[in-house]
Scaffold this motif. Structure first.
Motif, PDB file in Angstrom:
ATOM      1  N   ARG B  22      24.103 -10.004  34.788  1.00 18.96           N
ATOM      2  CA  ARG B  22      23.424  -9.608  36.025  1.00 18.96           C
ATOM      3  C   ARG B  22      22.213 -10.475  36.334  1.00 18.96           C
ATOM      4  O   ARG B  22      21.455 -10.832  35.432  1.00 18.96           O
ATOM      5  N   ASN B  24      19.198 -10.666  39.552  1.00 15.53           N
ATOM      6  CA  ASN B  24      18.607 -10.279  40.825  1.00 15.53           C
ATOM      7  C   ASN B  24      17.431 -11.203  41.113  1.00 15.53           C
ATOM      8  O   ASN B  24      16.704 -11.589  40.212  1.00 15.53           O
ATOM      9  N   SER B  73      21.370  -9.980  44.839  1.00 10.81           N
ATOM     10  CA  SER B  73      21.981 -10.190  43.534  1.00 10.81           C
ATOM     11  C   SER B  73      22.877 -11.419  43.538  1.00 10.81           C
ATOM     12  O   SER B  73      23.356 -11.862  44.586  1.00 10.81           O
ATOM     13  N   HIS B  75      25.362 -11.917  40.531  1.00 10.47           N
ATOM     14  CA  HIS B  75      25.899 -11.636  39.204  1.00 10.47           C
ATOM     15  C   HIS B  75      27.012 -12.604  38.840  1.00 10.47           C
ATOM     16  O   HIS B  75      27.834 -12.979  39.674  1.00 10.47           O
TER      17      HIS B  75
END
Lengths: 114, 113
Positions: B22, B24, B73, B75
């Protein structure tokens, strides 16, 4: 085509000594960057050369660090005098052109100040 | 100032399982986003980059990432992990005003047999 090379791969020095790190970018790349990763922290930008000129040196921590790029080719980063908090891995990267082009990274120099 | 957050400093998956790392970001302008990988004793290698073209970006070694502006985001995913994927992965951002990359703190991926 040779990649970005850095010398030395490792350096162990005592507090107060001087160390010079060298970076040879990919041939033809006008942009050269220095980054540093202190143990346990993120990789942080130090400075950016365009040919022999410093374009952005906003990340240089203090005046104990001096970077040069002779003739727009290789670059050196001198730390004088070294302090314990200077320990970490110093990465060099290079890129060509003026856009958000890929930065090619060298293997890094691991600096340990004791 | 830009910042990048990578959730999870260590991620462990089984060989063949989905990889999800992940990232952000916070940026006041449309960013350029990158994923880099560092194998032991090597420099950082670019996996993929987003530069305002397609929001789903495919990279090397079967990795891909999706830019979601509404979630800020980016990811990184791979459908099936291989042992050779074990490495440290870094998300990075820059914008049109600067060339300097701002990195996340990195995620170390471990792949279990």
């Amino acid at each position: 085509e040779a990649g970005v090379t850095q010398f030395p791969s490792h350096s162990v020095i005592e507090k107060g000594q001087t160390v010079t790190l060298r970076c040879d970018p990919i041939s033809g790349h006008d942009n050269l960057y220095w980054y540093r990763r202190v143990m346990g922290k993120e990789i942080k930008f130090l400075l950016h050369f365009v040919k022999e000129s410093k374009q952005d040196e906003s990340g240089m921590p203090n005046n104990r660090f001096l970077a040069e790029r002779t003739g727009g080719t290789y670059s050196t980063l001198k730390v004088q005098p070294a302090e314990l908090e200077d320990s970490g891995v110093y990465f060099c990267a290079s890129s060509q052109g003026r856009g958000p082009y890929e930065q090619y990274f060298g293997p890094g120099t691991r600096l340990t100040v004791t | 100032a830009q910042s990048v957050t990578q959730l999870g400093s260590h991620v462990s998956v089984s060989e063949g399982a989905l990889v999800l790392l992940r990232c952000n970001y916070s940026s006041s302008v449309p960013p350029y986003l990158f994923w880099y990988v560092q194998y032991p004793n090597q420099g950082l290698q670019l996996l993929l980059k987003y530069t305002s073209a397609a929001t789903l970006v495919k990279g090397i070694n079967g990795f891909e990432a999706e830019f979601k502006k509404s979630e800020t985001s980016f990811h990184l995913t791979k459908p099936s992990a291989h042992m050779s994927d074990a490495a440290e992965y870094f998300c990075a951002v820059t914008d049109t005003g600067r060339r300097a990359l701002t990195f996340g703190s990195g995620t170390r991926l471990q792949v279990q047999p």
